[in-house]
Write an enzyme that holds these catalytic residues in place. Structure first.
Site, PDB file in Angstrom:
ATOM      1  N   HIS A  86      36.601 -12.258   1.616  1.00 11.78           N
ATOM      2  CA  HIS A  86      37.615 -12.920   2.438  1.00 11.78           C
ATOM      3  C   HIS A  86      38.670 -13.591   1.564  1.00 11.78           C
ATOM      4  O   HIS A  86      38.375 -14.551   0.857  1.00 11.78           O
ATOM      5  CB  HIS A  86      36.908 -13.964   3.311  1.00 11.78           C
ATOM      6  CG  HIS A  86      37.807 -14.717   4.221  1.00 11.78           C
ATOM      7  ND1 HIS A  86      38.104 -16.051   4.049  1.00 11.78           N
ATOM      8  CD2 HIS A  86      38.496 -14.322   5.327  1.00 11.78           C
ATOM      9  CE1 HIS A  86      38.907 -16.451   5.009  1.00 11.78           C
ATOM     10  NE2 HIS A  86      39.164 -15.429   5.796  1.00 11.78           N
ATOM     11  N   GLU A  97      39.882  -8.232   1.216  1.00 10.15           N
ATOM     12  CA  GLU A  97      40.849  -8.488   2.282  1.00 10.15           C
ATOM     13  C   GLU A  97      42.242  -8.847   1.769  1.00 10.15           C
ATOM     14  O   GLU A  97      42.372  -9.569   0.776  1.00 10.15           O
ATOM     15  CB  GLU A  97      40.348  -9.642   3.169  1.00 10.15           C
ATOM     16  CG  GLU A  97      41.207  -9.805   4.409  1.00 10.15           C
ATOM     17  CD  GLU A  97      41.045 -11.121   5.129  1.00 10.15           C
ATOM     18  OE1 GLU A  97      40.773 -12.152   4.487  1.00 10.15           O
ATOM     19  OE2 GLU A  97      41.235 -11.114   6.355  1.00 10.15           O
ATOM     20  N   ASP A 157      45.643 -10.513   3.666  1.00 12.58           N
ATOM     21  CA  ASP A 157      46.451 -10.966   4.803  1.00 12.58           C
ATOM     22  C   ASP A 157      47.894 -10.707   4.379  1.00 12.58           C
ATOM     23  O   ASP A 157      48.281 -11.016   3.240  1.00 12.58           O
ATOM     24  CB  ASP A 157      46.258 -12.463   5.055  1.00 12.58           C
ATOM     25  CG  ASP A 157      44.861 -12.777   5.595  1.00 12.58           C
ATOM     26  OD1 ASP A 157      44.393 -12.066   6.494  1.00 12.58           O
ATOM     27  OD2 ASP A 157      44.252 -13.745   5.103  1.00 12.58           O
ATOM     28  N   HIS A 173      47.905 -15.839   3.524  1.00 17.47           N
ATOM     29  CA  HIS A 173      47.267 -16.014   4.827  1.00 17.47           C
ATOM     30  C   HIS A 173      48.240 -16.532   5.881  1.00 17.47           C
ATOM     31  O   HIS A 173      48.221 -16.098   7.031  1.00 17.47           O
ATOM     32  CB  HIS A 173      46.080 -16.976   4.722  1.00 17.47           C
ATOM     33  CG  HIS A 173      45.451 -17.236   6.060  1.00 17.47           C
ATOM     34  ND1 HIS A 173      45.803 -18.302   6.857  1.00 17.47           N
ATOM     35  CD2 HIS A 173      44.531 -16.532   6.763  1.00 17.47           C
ATOM     36  CE1 HIS A 173      45.106 -18.252   7.984  1.00 17.47           C
ATOM     37  NE2 HIS A 173      44.329 -17.185   7.950  1.00 17.47           N
ATOM     38  N   GLU A 229      45.187  -7.268   6.866  1.00 18.42           N
ATOM     39  CA  GLU A 229      45.456  -7.850   8.193  1.00 18.42           C
ATOM     40  C   GLU A 229      46.951  -8.024   8.385  1.00 18.42           C
ATOM     41  O   GLU A 229      47.622  -8.655   7.552  1.00 18.42           O
ATOM     42  CB  GLU A 229      44.759  -9.208   8.361  1.00 18.42           C
ATOM     43  CG  GLU A 229      45.075  -9.786   9.750  1.00 18.42           C
ATOM     44  CD  GLU A 229      44.579 -11.200   9.984  1.00 18.42           C
ATOM     45  OE1 GLU A 229      43.692 -11.677   9.239  1.00 18.42           O
ATOM     46  OE2 GLU A 229      45.096 -11.831  10.920  1.00 18.42           O
TER      47      GLU A 229
HETATM   48  O1  G3P Z   1      40.756 -11.540   9.348  1.00 15.50           O
HETATM   49  C1  G3P Z   1      39.486 -11.994   9.572  1.00 15.50           C
HETATM   50  C2  G3P Z   1      39.268 -13.194   8.748  1.00 15.50           C
HETATM   51  O2  G3P Z   1      40.098 -13.164   7.641  1.00 15.50           O
HETATM   52  C3  G3P Z   1      39.417 -14.485   9.477  1.00 15.50           C
HETATM   53  O3  G3P Z   1      40.705 -14.780   9.805  1.00 15.50           O
HETATM   54  O4  G3P Z   1      42.313 -16.611   9.728  1.00 15.50           O
HETATM   55  O5  G3P Z   1      41.021 -16.102   7.667  1.00 15.50           O
HETATM   56  O6  G3P Z   1      42.753 -14.524   8.494  1.00 15.50           O
HETATM   57  P1  G3P Z   1      41.734 -15.543   8.865  1.00 15.50           P
HETATM   58 CA    CA Z   2      42.358 -12.421   7.675  1.00 12.67          CA
END
Ligand code: G3P
Ligand code: CA
Length: 366
Positions: free
Chosen positions: A33, A60, A62, A75, A168
């Site tokens: 993450h 991940e 963002d 993010h 994302e």
């Molecule tokens: O995208 C899923 C995970 O990353 C949780 O959301 O707010 O950290 O982007 P966020």
């Molecule tokens: Ca995310």
């Protein structure tokens, strides 16, 4: 900077050996993450290299868009939580006091120092997670989506591994309101880098259900691509997704996602769901009585994968119903039956899955 990324990777290779980089060989996956964000500032290239070396299956990204239509890995669609923008460009904040990524060019953003997430309280920067990497130490900068894909693909070549990506598309409703089609831009980059089918190691994720549907029904056919698509789930009260009604932004209502039959509906346009973990194991659960919702069962029955977020080790982040981080992972991977999960501490989840695989769940409870 480049030297630092390489030294993080080299150090980790030495520490973890080939077992670490081989990662979790089982079907269940570990998603790093924002990188190995429990150890290095989120979404820095260093955090991504560290996650890679720790054996994460997917890393991940963002993604948000700049004024000059470049895609950067951050993010928030604001710069002020993780950079020194307020110091470098004090006059560039909007009326709400925030510094929007979309108001800055990539060149301007590249001038900023990046750090751990922080809030300003009484004029002082207070870290979001006090136990993590210290604020403003070392030197980190914001990078583009392309730069990150090149890092991961470069490591895939040099190590012979095949670590995946998990981009994302952030706040498409906001970008559209500002005149930008972020989804189209992200998908074009993915296509350019060879992520265009379900066989490629990529999951595209989005919180905005209208946009996720648009990606599946409009953009994928237009670009002749079909990577796996994940519908993220939120509480309406978070204001994660907004819709414009008569020019006014109001929160998208997620309530339908928690009704019977919702998973079947999502499966008409997505390959998986990304719920917040209490949507699967309720927070009021106790060690003696876990309250597990039907979400995983119904998503699986509809043919979807389930990847909840976000599993953290920091103080106060392990729910009371789990005696340790590993017990929490056990509950989710093996009792609730999720297919993967997002964690800031990918090393711990990789190690957990490796042990579970080799000892048929006879691993030591820490
Ligand atoms: O995208 C899923 C995970 O990353 C949780 O959301 O707010 O950290 O982007 P966020
Ligand atoms: Ca995310």
């Amino acid at each position: 900077m480049k030297k630092f990324v390489l030294s993080v990777l080299t150090a980790l290779l030495l520490v973890t050996g080939s077992g670490g980089i081989a990662g979790a060989a089982q079907e269940k996956i570990v998603v790093a993450h924002r990188g190995a964000s429990g150890y290095l500032p989120e979404h820095t290239l260093a955090a991504k290299a560290m996650a890679y070396a720790m054996g994460a299956d997917y890393i991940e990204q963002d993604v948000v868009m700049t004024k000059d239509d470049k895609l950067v890995v951050l993010h928030d669609h604001y710069l002020d939580r993780v950079t020194n923008v307020a110091e470098v460009y004090p006059e560039r904040k909007r009326e709400d006091g925030r510094y929007y990524v979309i108001d800055f060019t990539l060149d301007e953003i590249k001038q900023l120092e990046m750090t751990e997430g922080f809030d300003v309280q009484d004029g002082e920067s207070v870290p979001n997670f006090p136990g993590r990497f210290p604020l403003w130490q070392s030197s980190f900068t914001v990078h583009t989506l392309e730069e990150e894909l090149e890092l991961i693909q470069g490591l895939n070549k040099s190590t012979g591994q095949n670590v995946g990506i998990y981009p994302e598309i952030k706040a498409p409703w906001f970008h559209r309101h500002e005149g930008k089609d972020i989804s189209l831009a992200v998908l074009q980059v993915l296509e350019n880098y060879g992520y265009d089918s379900k066989d490629d190691k990529v999951y595209v994720q989005c919180f905005d259900p209208n946009e996720t549907k648009r990606i599946r029904t409009e953009l994928y056919p237009q670009l002749q691509m079909d990577p796996k698509l994940v519908q993220l789930m939120a509480e309406t009260s978070w204001n994660e997704t907004m819709v414009y009604e008569n020019g006014k932004a109001v929160p998208y209502n997620y309530d339908w996602m928690f009704e019977k039959g919702a998973m079947k509906e999502i499966a008409t346009y997505a390959d998986g769901v990304g719920p917040w973990h209490p949507m699967i194991v309720k927070s009021e659960s106790t060690r003696d009585h876990l309250i597990i919702t039907d979400l995983v069962k119904e998503a699986h029955a509809a043919g979807m994968e389930v990847h909840p977020y976000t599993f953290r080790l920091d103080s106060g982040q392990i729910p009371a119903y789990a005696a340790s981080f590993e017990e929490l992972l056990d509950i989710f991977y093996y009792t609730a039956g999720v297919d993967g999960l997002f964690t800031d501490f990918p090393d711990r989840a990789v190690e957990f899955l490796n042990r579970a695989q080799y000892h048929s769940k006879g691993y030591d409870k820490k």
